[in-house]
Scaffold this motif. Structure first.
Motif, short mmCIF file in Angstrom:
data_model
loop_
_atom_site.label_atom_id
_atom_site.label_comp_id
_atom_site.label_asym_id
_atom_site.label_seq_id
_atom_site.Cartn_x
_atom_site.Cartn_y
_atom_site.Cartn_z
N HIS A 37 0.83 -1.20 0.00
CA HIS A 37 0.00 0.00 0.00
C HIS A 37 0.86 1.25 0.00
CE1 HIS A 37 -2.94 -2.94 1.25
NE2 HIS A 37 -3.89 -2.06 1.13
N GLN A 38 0.30 2.32 -0.51
CA GLN A 38 0.93 3.63 -0.35
C GLN A 38 0.26 4.33 0.83
OE1 GLN A 38 0.36 5.27 -4.33
NE2 GLN A 38 2.54 5.01 -4.73
N LEU A 39 1.05 5.20 1.46
CA LEU A 39 0.53 6.00 2.56
C LEU A 39 0.03 7.32 1.97
CD1 LEU A 39 0.44 5.59 5.63
CD2 LEU A 39 2.70 6.67 5.74
N ALA A 40 -1.23 7.64 2.16
CA ALA A 40 -1.78 8.94 1.73
C ALA A 40 -1.78 9.85 2.95
CB ALA A 40 -3.19 8.77 1.19
N VAL A 41 -1.20 11.05 2.82
CA VAL A 41 -1.04 11.95 3.97
C VAL A 41 -1.55 13.33 3.61
CG1 VAL A 41 0.60 12.93 5.60
CG2 VAL A 41 1.04 10.69 4.61
N THR A 42 -2.33 13.91 4.50
CA THR A 42 -2.88 15.25 4.23
C THR A 42 -3.00 16.04 5.53
OG1 THR A 42 -4.71 16.44 3.19
CG2 THR A 42 -5.29 14.49 4.47
N CYS A 43 -3.06 17.36 5.40
CA CYS A 43 -3.08 18.23 6.57
C CYS A 43 -3.92 19.46 6.26
CB CYS A 43 -1.63 18.64 6.85
SG CYS A 43 -1.43 19.80 8.16
N ASP A 44 -4.85 19.78 7.14
CA ASP A 44 -5.71 20.96 6.97
C ASP A 44 -5.92 21.65 8.30
OD1 ASP A 44 -6.69 21.92 4.53
OD2 ASP A 44 -7.91 20.12 4.24
N SER A 45 -5.91 22.97 8.29
CA SER A 45 -6.13 23.76 9.51
C SER A 45 -7.50 24.43 9.50
CB SER A 45 -5.08 24.87 9.62
OG SER A 45 -3.81 24.32 9.73
N LEU A 46 -8.07 24.60 10.67
CA LEU A 46 -9.26 25.43 10.85
C LEU A 46 -8.91 26.55 11.82
CD1 LEU A 46 -12.27 22.95 11.37
CD2 LEU A 46 -11.30 23.77 9.23
N ASN A 47 -9.15 27.79 11.42
CA ASN A 47 -8.83 28.93 12.28
C ASN A 47 -10.08 29.67 12.70
OD1 ASN A 47 -5.98 28.58 12.06
ND2 ASN A 47 -6.09 29.44 10.01
N VAL A 48 -10.09 30.11 13.94
CA VAL A 48 -11.24 30.86 14.45
C VAL A 48 -11.40 32.16 13.65
CG1 VAL A 48 -9.96 32.11 16.27
CG2 VAL A 48 -12.40 31.69 16.54
N GLY A 49 -12.65 32.50 13.31
CA GLY A 49 -12.92 33.71 12.56
C GLY A 49 -12.78 33.54 11.06
N VAL A 50 -12.14 32.45 10.63
CA VAL A 50 -11.99 32.19 9.20
C VAL A 50 -12.82 30.96 8.82
CG1 VAL A 50 -10.39 31.75 7.29
CG2 VAL A 50 -9.67 33.16 9.25
N HIS A 51 -12.54 29.85 9.49
CA HIS A 51 -13.21 28.59 9.17
C HIS A 51 -14.36 28.28 10.10
CE1 HIS A 51 -9.07 28.24 7.57
NE2 HIS A 51 -9.71 27.76 6.53
N PHE A 52 -14.39 28.92 11.23
CA PHE A 52 -15.53 28.77 12.13
C PHE A 52 -15.69 30.05 12.96
CE2 PHE A 52 -11.86 26.79 14.20
CZ PHE A 52 -11.84 27.40 15.44
N PRO A 124 -3.99 32.08 19.54
CA PRO A 124 -5.38 32.17 19.08
C PRO A 124 -5.89 30.80 18.63
CG PRO A 124 -4.01 33.87 18.06
CD PRO A 124 -3.08 32.93 18.78
N LEU A 125 -7.17 30.52 18.91
CA LEU A 125 -7.73 29.19 18.67
C LEU A 125 -7.51 28.74 17.21
CD1 LEU A 125 -9.31 26.90 19.98
CD2 LEU A 125 -11.42 28.02 19.24
N SER A 126 -6.87 27.59 17.07
CA SER A 126 -6.59 27.04 15.75
C SER A 126 -6.42 25.53 15.89
CB SER A 126 -5.30 27.67 15.19
OG SER A 126 -4.91 27.04 14.01
N VAL A 127 -6.93 24.81 14.92
CA VAL A 127 -6.88 23.35 14.97
C VAL A 127 -6.29 22.83 13.67
CG1 VAL A 127 -8.24 21.26 15.22
CG2 VAL A 127 -9.06 23.38 16.26
N THR A 128 -5.24 22.04 13.77
CA THR A 128 -4.66 21.44 12.58
C THR A 128 -4.66 19.94 12.74
OG1 THR A 128 -3.25 23.36 12.17
CG2 THR A 128 -2.60 21.30 11.11
N VAL A 129 -5.25 19.25 11.76
CA VAL A 129 -5.27 17.79 11.78
C VAL A 129 -4.42 17.28 10.62
CG1 VAL A 129 -6.73 15.75 11.48
CG2 VAL A 129 -7.50 17.62 12.94
N THR A 130 -3.60 16.28 10.90
CA THR A 130 -2.89 15.55 9.86
C THR A 130 -3.50 14.16 9.81
OG1 THR A 130 -0.87 16.78 10.34
CG2 THR A 130 -0.60 14.73 9.09
N ALA A 131 -3.91 13.74 8.63
CA ALA A 131 -4.55 12.43 8.50
C ALA A 131 -3.74 11.54 7.58
CB ALA A 131 -5.97 12.58 7.97
N LEU A 132 -3.63 10.27 7.96
CA LEU A 132 -2.89 9.30 7.16
C LEU A 132 -3.80 8.12 6.84
CD1 LEU A 132 -0.94 10.31 9.78
CD2 LEU A 132 0.76 9.32 8.28
N GLY A 133 -3.72 7.66 5.61
CA GLY A 133 -4.53 6.52 5.19
C GLY A 133 -3.78 5.65 4.21
#
Ligand code: ADP
Ligand code: MG
Length: 323
Positions: A37-52, A124-133
């Motif tokens: 298998h290949q590892l698929a890797v991605t990362c996205d941030s959510l910032n207060v006032g922009v994404h929520f 400042p409130l910010s959430v970054t998730v990195t996901a691997l599949g």
């Protein structure tokens, strides 16, 4: 509350998997990717006032932070396995973290992903998730690969989240069921994981819709070196969106609104029935919305074949129009 107490709280609720040799607690996680298998890797941030919004429910922020990343994996045809969570908070707020984990862990259970590490910092409130599949060797879907003659399809319905954001900004109350339904689509998008897997070896190209249909299909067309023609009348519309907006208004949300997290893909026409059969009765609805042509760019046409143009194709950070 100290950083380490917060991490302990997070660790206590993190989902486990047998392919995690070592999870939260050391300097790095140790993971066991499957052979072939290949590892698929991605990362996205959510910032207060922009994404929520500042007053968004922590559980919704938790759900969405994970959902948008899983959606990226789905678009690659990958099955999610592991995630990392970087949390930045103005203060060590256990109430926020518990609420956040309610939404985050609910989706993590549904998608069978283990939280294997992260970082907890102050700011400042910010959430970054990195996901691997994982995706079997040779089976990954990319934005490149669309072929002239393919049909273009999309899952679910379009424009709901953008319409909900608009209604929120107009301070429309959420009492009518239609407004409630639109808001749910904005707060808790559904990553199309089963569809992503079913697209392996069937679709030629795929992308998830985060910035708006026209903008995102523009990326797919560009990466594939083709043009795309879309029929405005074919764009799928939820009953909630139809109840709240007239056809002209809603078309703008469907074509250019962000935050749908549906999958758009191109494939040979004869594959569509197979795909629907594989997904079965409970599977997400699929709608044929256009076709791949020689050339470049994305054109949207009305029933008379006249091109429809919008000032803005979709959501873009750093754009002067402030979108
Ligand atoms: P280090 O200083 O070595 O980077 P940290 O003190 O930042 O370690 O983190 C300790 C452990 O807790 C690590 O395993 C890290 O991955 C994990 N961790 C920290 N913050 C989070 C978080 N928000 N979510 C999940 N795991 C976290
Ligand atoms: Mg650290």
């Amino acid at each position: 509350m100290a950083e380490f107490d917060l991490i302990a709280r997070i660790k206590a609720r993190a989902r486990q998997r047998s392919d995690v040799a070592l999870g939260i607690g050391d300097d790095a996680a140790l993971l066991l990717p499957p052979v072939g298998h290949q590892l698929a890797v991605t990362c996205d941030s959510l910032n207060v006032g922009v994404h929520f919004a500042v007053d968004a429910a922590p559980a919704d922020i938790g759900w969405k932070a994970l959902a948008v990343n899983l959606s990226d994996l789905a678009a690659m045809g990958a099955t999610p396995a592991w995630v990392l969570l970087a949390l930045t908070m103005p203060q060590a707020d256990a109430v926020f973290v518990d609420g956040f984990l309610d939404g985050f862990c609910e989706l993590a259970e549904l998608a069978d992903v283990a939280l294997v590490g992260g970082d907890t910092t102050h700011g400042p409130l910010s959430v970054t998730v990195t996901a691997l599949g994982f995706v079997p060797d040779g089976a990954a879907l990319t934005r490149a690969g669309a072929q002239v003659g393919d049909i273009v399809c999309v899952s679910g319905t379009l424009g709901d989240a953008a319409a909900a954001l608009h209604l929120l900004q107009q301070q429309v109350e959420s009492d009518p069921p239609a407004v409630h339904a639109l808001r749910a689509r904005m707060q808790r998008p559904t990553p199309r994981l089963s569809l992503g897997v079913a697209l392996r070896h069937r679709a030629h190209a795929a992308i998830d819709l985060s910035d708006g249909l026209l903008a995102d299909l523009g990326h797919l067309a560009g990466a594939s070196g083709v043009g795309i023609e879309l029929e405005a009348e074919a764009l799928p519309c939820s009953t909630a969106l139809a109840a709240m907006f007239d056809p002209i208004e809603r078309l703008r949300y469907q074509a250019t609104g962000g935050d749908d997290y549906e999958l758009a893909f191109s494939l040979p026409m004869e594959q569509l029935d197979t795909l629907r059969a594989v997904l079965g009765e409970g599977g997400v609805s699929l709608q044929r919305i256009g076709r791949v042509v020689a050339g470049e760019g994305v054109r949207l046409r009305d029933a008379q074949g006249v091109s429809i143009l919008f000032k803005q194709q979709g959501w873009e950070h750093f754009s002067e129009s402030g979108a």
